[in-house]
Design an enzyme around this catalytic site. Sequence first.
Site, PDB file in Angstrom:
ATOM      1  N   CYS A   1     -32.046 -18.523 -17.629  1.00 25.33           N
ATOM      2  CA  CYS A   1     -31.012 -17.651 -17.074  1.00 25.33           C
ATOM      3  C   CYS A   1     -31.628 -16.666 -16.084  1.00 25.33           C
ATOM      4  O   CYS A   1     -32.526 -15.903 -16.432  1.00 25.33           O
ATOM      5  CB  CYS A   1     -30.296 -16.889 -18.185  1.00 25.33           C
TER       6      CYS A   1
ATOM      7  N   PRO B   1     -25.072 -25.246 -23.023  1.00 27.79           N
ATOM      8  CA  PRO B   1     -24.678 -23.873 -23.347  1.00 27.79           C
ATOM      9  C   PRO B   1     -24.024 -23.228 -22.130  1.00 27.79           C
ATOM     10  O   PRO B   1     -24.562 -23.322 -21.033  1.00 27.79           O
ATOM     11  CB  PRO B   1     -26.015 -23.202 -23.677  1.00 27.79           C
TER      12      PRO B   1
ATOM     13  N   VAL C   1     -22.040 -19.492 -21.340  1.00 30.48           N
ATOM     14  CA  VAL C   1     -21.456 -18.228 -21.753  1.00 30.48           C
ATOM     15  C   VAL C   1     -19.972 -18.229 -21.400  1.00 30.48           C
ATOM     16  O   VAL C   1     -19.588 -18.747 -20.342  1.00 30.48           O
ATOM     17  CB  VAL C   1     -22.195 -17.053 -21.052  1.00 30.48           C
TER      18      VAL C   1
END
Length: 383
Positions: A140, A24, A26
């Site tokens: 994160c 993943p 962003v």
Amino acid sequence: HSSTGKSIQERANELFQNKEILAPMVRASSIPLRSLALSYGCDLVYTEEIIDRAITSTDRIYNEKLKTIDYVKKKDTFSKKVLKRMEKNNEPLPCVLRIDPELEKDKLIYQIGTGESNLALPAATMVANDVDGIDINCGCPKKFSVSGGMGAALLEDLPRLCDIVTTLRRNLSIPVSCKIRLLKDDQQTVDFVSAIVKAGANSVAIHGREPGDESQMAAKLDRLTNVVQLLKSSSIGVPVILNGDLYTRNDIVNMRNKTGADGVMLARPALYNTSIFRKPPVDEVPIEGEETRYGFDSKLLFDKTTVVQDYLRHSLRYEGHIKNIKYVVCEMMTNRRTPTGLTPWMPIQFSKGQCINDVCVSKTMDQLCKVWDVSTSLTPQSS
Ligand code: FNR
């Protein structure tokens, strides 16, 4: 994506075991990069982290033109003033998540950003029929995430994380996984993983850095090796995925052999040259002393011009967002030094001497494609 007759753990084993995975990211792991990675041989892709509330404030729409499922921001989430401006500029409502149900079937994990089970469940439920698993971001370190009890904050709040895992596990019929970082000490990390597996997690990916570590510093691969070896020898019972600084096929194969991990997850290596997912034929045994052909100078890797051009074709096919496309192209063009000091895939020579500035000044896909000699009338499907 239904899986009749199989337990959820069996389904998770199928999904994660022996897999090379796009991480993943962003701004990067939206559908153009995911479909590019899949076209090169990547086995499983994660969406970028999307916060629970961002999903629940969308409408799920089938996009006839693109043949995709779109999660589009509801109109009533905007003020009248903003809506008026968007209408005037002919701007569509933002698409938070776009999925190709055919291409990504059996290959897509939605990564949720969440800090509370009562927000996680409606978001996960909303997408559950369109994806193959839900992954909880537990790593994160950004202020936005941590201050909202999300991301790395979950590494310091095991009861809260277990509540989210258990709630999703009880209410969904697809696997639930967690992506975590190393904790202060190896045994603590092993105990943490055991606890989330007990709470219902069907798979765990471990990023070999601690929450406070700079992303530019080398991943702690010795610690990661030890943690994964401990987990595997304790018969943890769920797939364990390695993540961090796996820049070559040699890195991938060596770390898997050393640790017994079930799979690997690549973020920056895949962003800098997505063709890293191109694998040698299964029956080809590397000749001793020639392992480097699976390394930086691997014949399997495409040059960066080809990768950028392919990425633009996938972006055209899925009408990706220009800002994100420019970001990814700039990352692909940048010759970043890896933490070990190596500069992978050097030298980058672009066919027409394209430079970052050409990309930055492009305002439309037409302009961007012109820089790269990519025809805007061809898409991966029609070409
Ligand atoms: C990330 N990372 C990340 N992690 C995550 O769980 N959810 C996310 O949305 C993001 N977003 C993101 C964006 C970008 C641009 C980068 C470079 C990284 C972290 C990523 O998934 C991975 O854990 C680390 O980058 C370490 O792996 P690599 O880069 O060494 O393969």
